[in-house]
Design a protein around this motif. Structure first.
Motif, short mmCIF file in Angstrom:
data_model
loop_
_atom_site.label_atom_id
_atom_site.label_comp_id
_atom_site.label_asym_id
_atom_site.label_seq_id
_atom_site.Cartn_x
_atom_site.Cartn_y
_atom_site.Cartn_z
N ARG A 8 0.84 -1.20 0.00
CA ARG A 8 0.00 0.00 0.00
C ARG A 8 0.87 1.25 0.00
N ASN A 9 1.91 1.26 0.85
CA ASN A 9 2.79 2.42 0.92
C ASN A 9 3.53 2.64 -0.39
N THR A 10 3.96 1.53 -1.02
CA THR A 10 4.64 1.64 -2.32
C THR A 10 3.72 2.25 -3.36
N LEU A 11 2.47 1.78 -3.39
CA LEU A 11 1.51 2.31 -4.35
C LEU A 11 1.24 3.78 -4.09
N ASP A 12 1.09 4.13 -2.80
CA ASP A 12 0.80 5.52 -2.47
C ASP A 12 1.95 6.43 -2.89
N ARG A 13 3.21 5.99 -2.64
CA ARG A 13 4.36 6.81 -3.04
C ARG A 13 4.43 6.94 -4.55
N ARG A 14 4.14 5.84 -5.25
CA ARG A 14 4.17 5.86 -6.71
C ARG A 14 3.13 6.84 -7.24
N GLN A 15 1.94 6.82 -6.62
CA GLN A 15 0.89 7.74 -7.05
C GLN A 15 1.29 9.19 -6.80
N LEU A 310 -8.78 -5.93 -2.16
CA LEU A 310 -8.29 -6.03 -3.53
C LEU A 310 -8.78 -4.85 -4.37
N VAL A 311 -10.06 -4.52 -4.27
CA VAL A 311 -10.59 -3.39 -5.04
C VAL A 311 -9.93 -2.09 -4.60
N LYS A 312 -9.74 -1.94 -3.29
CA LYS A 312 -9.14 -0.70 -2.78
C LYS A 312 -7.71 -0.52 -3.25
N LEU A 313 -6.93 -1.61 -3.23
CA LEU A 313 -5.51 -1.49 -3.58
C LEU A 313 -5.24 -1.71 -5.07
N ALA A 314 -5.75 -2.80 -5.62
CA ALA A 314 -5.44 -3.11 -7.02
C ALA A 314 -6.10 -2.14 -7.99
N PHE A 315 -7.31 -1.66 -7.65
CA PHE A 315 -8.02 -0.69 -8.50
C PHE A 315 -7.97 0.72 -7.93
N SER A 316 -7.22 0.93 -6.87
CA SER A 316 -7.21 2.23 -6.18
C SER A 316 -8.62 2.71 -5.85
N LEU A 371 -3.94 -6.22 -12.59
CA LEU A 371 -3.70 -7.66 -12.55
C LEU A 371 -2.46 -8.00 -11.72
N LEU A 372 -1.35 -7.30 -11.95
CA LEU A 372 -0.14 -7.59 -11.20
C LEU A 372 -0.32 -7.29 -9.72
N GLU A 373 -0.92 -6.14 -9.43
CA GLU A 373 -1.13 -5.77 -8.03
C GLU A 373 -2.04 -6.76 -7.33
N ALA A 374 -3.11 -7.17 -8.02
CA ALA A 374 -4.05 -8.12 -7.43
C ALA A 374 -3.37 -9.45 -7.11
N SER A 375 -2.47 -9.88 -7.98
CA SER A 375 -1.76 -11.15 -7.76
C SER A 375 -0.91 -11.08 -6.50
N GLN A 376 -0.21 -9.98 -6.32
CA GLN A 376 0.64 -9.82 -5.15
C GLN A 376 -0.18 -9.72 -3.87
N ILE A 377 -1.27 -8.99 -3.96
CA ILE A 377 -2.12 -8.80 -2.78
C ILE A 377 -2.78 -10.13 -2.37
N PHE A 378 -3.29 -10.86 -3.33
CA PHE A 378 -3.94 -12.14 -3.02
C PHE A 378 -2.94 -13.12 -2.43
N ALA A 379 -1.71 -13.11 -2.93
CA ALA A 379 -0.69 -14.00 -2.38
C ALA A 379 -0.48 -13.74 -0.90
N GLU A 380 -0.50 -12.46 -0.53
CA GLU A 380 -0.34 -12.12 0.89
C GLU A 380 -1.59 -12.50 1.69
N GLN A 381 -2.76 -12.27 1.14
CA GLN A 381 -3.99 -12.63 1.83
C GLN A 381 -4.05 -14.14 2.10
N PRO A 481 -13.77 -3.69 -12.37
CA PRO A 481 -13.07 -2.40 -12.44
C PRO A 481 -13.83 -1.38 -13.27
N ASP A 482 -13.73 -0.13 -12.85
CA ASP A 482 -14.21 0.95 -13.71
C ASP A 482 -13.30 1.06 -14.92
N THR A 483 -13.86 1.50 -16.04
CA THR A 483 -13.06 1.83 -17.21
C THR A 483 -12.70 3.31 -17.12
N ILE A 484 -11.42 3.61 -17.11
CA ILE A 484 -10.95 4.99 -16.90
C ILE A 484 -10.17 5.44 -18.13
#
Length: 515
Positions: A8-15, A310-316, A371-381, A481-484
Motif C-alpha cells: 500500500r505504501n509503495t503504491l501511495d508513493r508511486r501515485q 483487492l478493489v481498494k488497492l489493485a483498482f485504487s 492484474l499484477l497488483e491483485a496477484s501480489q495482494i492475493f498471495a499475501e492474503q 473495475p471501472d473503465t478509466i
C-alpha cells in the motif's frame, strides 16, 4: 510491517510521485490547449492513443486480438447490431430480427440503402457470406462459439435484403450474438489485405504496430462522423500513452493509470471519462488439474479473498466488489450471490481435502490494470490460510501462448451478455475456457436458457447456472473495475459506457471538437 502495508505504501508513493510529475506536465499542456466551449464543430483530425498493438496488428473484423485491433474494426466495420452505452442491444445494419415460436428459425432484414465503402449496396448475400465466414469449421473466428446453433447449409436468402437462418437447435438468444464486436458485415469478395467495410470511417493508411489513419465515410448509413480524419496510434506502454496526451500528441487515450486520475480531474484542460462497466478480473483455476480438481480447494481459495481490500488497492478504489459471478449488467444477473471472507472455514476445507499448507504458483501479467497488483495482494492474503502462492510474473508474450494451459492464472474480460459469456468461456466447447470447467447440469441449463423465449423463465434458468458457477466453478471473480480514460477538454461527444471497452467503446463517430 506486513507485505500488504508495504505494498500500500509503495503504491501511495508511486501515485504521489507520478501525480507531481504529471501536474507539471499538465500545467504546460493546459496553457497550449486553452479554453473550450460546448459547441460541436465539424471537421478536424482526431488523434487517439490506444493500448496494445504490435507487428501482428490486424484489420480482419472477425479476428481482432488487441484493443488496437478492436478500435480499428469497430470504426471500419458495422455489424447487424451493437451495444448502446447501457450495454443493451441496439440495431445497426439490421432493420429487424424476427424469431419463430419454437426459436428454431430467425429472419433478419437488412437496412435499406446501406453501403460499403466501395459504393456497393449491402445485401442478403453479404450477410450470409459474413456469417459463414465467422462459423467456418475449418477456420472458426472469434464469435463462432455464440453462433453454434446456426447451420451454414440452412442460411436461406428470401430477397435482396432478407435472410432466414434455420437452426440446428432452438436459440432464442441468437440476436445477442450479432452485437459482439467481432461480427462486422463484409462483402462477398472480402479481402482482409484490402479491407472494405461499412463503418463510419474508411481506411486510408495502416502501419501495423504504429498507427492507422481513417477518413470520414460520407455515405455512412447512420449519422456521419463529425471529424474528417481519425488517427489511431498504438501506445501499449502506460507512460508513453499518458505522456502523449499531456504533450498534445493525441487528443484522447484509453486506460488512464489510477495514479493520474486525481491530477487529470483537477485540471480543466483535460477530462476523465469513468464508466461503471461490467468488466471482470478473475483468477482462474483449472478444474481438471490437482489440486483444483477438488472443489473444496476451489471453495477455500474463494473464501481467502479479501475482496474489498483487492478493489481498494489493485483498482485504487475505482471499481466494485464482485462475488464470483460475471455479467453484472445483464438483466438476468443474480444479485443475491454474496460470499464473505472466512479464513477459518478455508483452512478447514483445505484440511479435509488433504491440502493443508498448500503451495501454488500463480501466473500473472500486466495485460490489464490491476492484474499484477491483485496477484501480489492475493498471495499475501492467502498466507493467513496457510497457503503459499508464488507469483510468476510474465510479459504478455510469455503469458498468452499458454493462456488456457496455466493451472492457476489471471484473466480479464469486458462485458458480454451472460449467455454470450458462457459460450465464450465456460463450456467444454468454449475456446477461451482457461478453467476447463465442464459441468453436465450447467450445460443442460444453458441449452434450456438459450431455447427459452420468455425472459422471466430464462432468468430463472440463468440464476441456476450462476449458482452452479458460484459453488463449483473455476473462477475467483473478486472485482469489477471501472473503465478509466482521458481526453482533452477540446473533445466532446464521448460518454460513459458500460461495456468496458475504452473511450465509449471506441465510438469515435460521436466525437467532435468544441469551439
Amino acid at each position: 510491517m506486513s507485505k500488504i502495508r508495504m505494498l500500500r505504501n509503495t503504491l501511495d508513493r508511486r501515485q504521489l510521485m507520478g501525480g507531481a510529475i504529471a501536474a507539471m506536465a499538465l500545467g504546460y499542456a493546459g496553457s497550449a490547449l486553452g479554453q473550450s466551449s460546448p459547441n460541436p464543430q465539424k471537421g478536424g483530425s482526431l488523434r487517439v492513443g490506444i493500448a496494445g498493438g504490435g507487428p501482428i496488428d490486424s484489420l480482419d473484423p472477425h479476428s481482432p486480438i488487441t484493443p488496437a485491433d478492436i478500435a480499428r474494426v469497430l470504426n471500419l466495420y458495422d455489424g447487424l447490431g451493437d451495444d448502446n452505452e447501457q450495454a443493451e442491444y441496439r440495431p445497426l445494419l439490421a432493420e429487424e430480427f424476427e424469431v419463430n415460436p419454437s426459436a428454431t428459425e430467425w429472419t433478419i432484414r437488412i437496412k435499406q440503402g446501406a453501403e460499403f465503402h466501395n459504393g456497393k449496396t449491402i445485401g442478403a448475400d453479404d450477410v450470409a457470406y459474413t456469417i459463414r465466414r465467422i462459423i467456418d469449421p475449418k477456420n472458426p473466428r472469434n464469435a463462432a462459439p455464440v453462433m453454434r446453433s446456426i447451420d451454414p447449409a440452412q442460411i436461406v436468402k428470401l430477397d435482396d435484403r432478407t435472410i432466414r437462418l434455420k437452426l440446428r437447435r432452438p436459440d432464442a438468444a441468437l440476436r445477442d450474438a450479432f452485437r459482439i464486436l467481432n461480427t462486422g458485415v463484409v462483402p462477398v469478395d472480402f479481402d482482409p489485405k484490402n479491407p472494405v467495410g461499412s463503418g463510419p470511417f474508411k481506411l486510408d493508411q495502416f502501419v501495423p504496430g504504429e498507427q492507422s489513419t481513417f477518413k470520414r465515410f460520407e455515405n455512412y448509413h447512420g449519422q456521419a462522423p463529425y471529424v474528417d480524419e481519425l488517427v489511431l496510434i498504438d501506445l501499449p506502454d502506460d507512460v508513453a500513452r499518458v505522456n502523449a496526451l499531456l504533450g498534445g500528441q493525441v487528443h484522447a487515450i484509453e486506460g488512464l493509470p489510477y495514479s493520474q486520475i486525481p491530477v487529470v480531474s483537477a485540471n480543466s484542460s483535460f477530462k476523465v471519462l469513468t464508466s461503471k462497466a461490467g468488466s471482470f478480473r478473475p483468477f482462474t483455476m483449472r478444474v481438471d488439474k490437482p489440486p483444483f480438481d477438488d472443489v473444496r480447494v476451489r471453495q477455500a481459495l474463494r473464501l481467502l479473498v479479501d475482496r474489498e481490500q483487492l478493489v481498494k488497492l489493485a483498482f485504487s478504489g475505482h471499481g466494485r466488489v464482485a462475488y464470483d459471478a460475471y455479467s453484472p449488467n445483464d438483466p438476468c444477473f443474480d444479485t443475491s450471490l454474496v460470499r464473505e471472507r472466512d479464513v477459518k472455514e478455508a483452512r478447514s476445507l483445505l484440511a479435509r481435502a488433504g491440502h493443508s499448507n498448500l503451495q501454488l504458483e500463480l501466473a500473472t501479467t500486466a495485460a490489464a490494470p490491476g492484474l499484477l497488483e491483485a496477484s501480489q495482494i492475493f498471495a499475501e492474503q492467502a498466507r493467513e490460510g496457510d497457503v503459499t502462492i508464488n507469483v510468476k510474473r510474465l510479459d504478455q508474450g510469455g503469458f498468452f501462448p499458454e493462456y488456457t494451459n496455466w493451472p492457476f492464472a489471471v484473466d480479464y474480460w469486458t462485458h458480454n451478455p451472460y449467455l454470450n459469456q458462457v459460450a465464450l468461456g465456460e463450456l467444454a466447447t468454449s475456446p477461451l475456457n482457461p478453467t476447463r470447467f465442464s459441468d453436465e447440469e450447467f450445460t443442460r441449463l444453458n441449452d434450456l436458457a438459450r431455447a427459452e423465449l420468455d425472459q422471466n423463465r430464462r432468468c430463472e434458468l440463468v440464476h441456476q447456472m450462476q449458482r452452479i458457477s458460484f459453488e463449483r466453478g473455476g473462477l475467483i471473480i473478486w472485482g469489477y473495475p471501472d473503465t478509466i480514460d482521458a481526453h482533452s477538454a477540446q473533445i466532446g461527444g464521448l460518454e460513459p459506457d458500460l461495456t468496458g471497452w475504452g473511450l465509449n467503446r471506441y465510438k469515435f463517430k460521436k466525437a467532435y471538437f468544441v469551439a
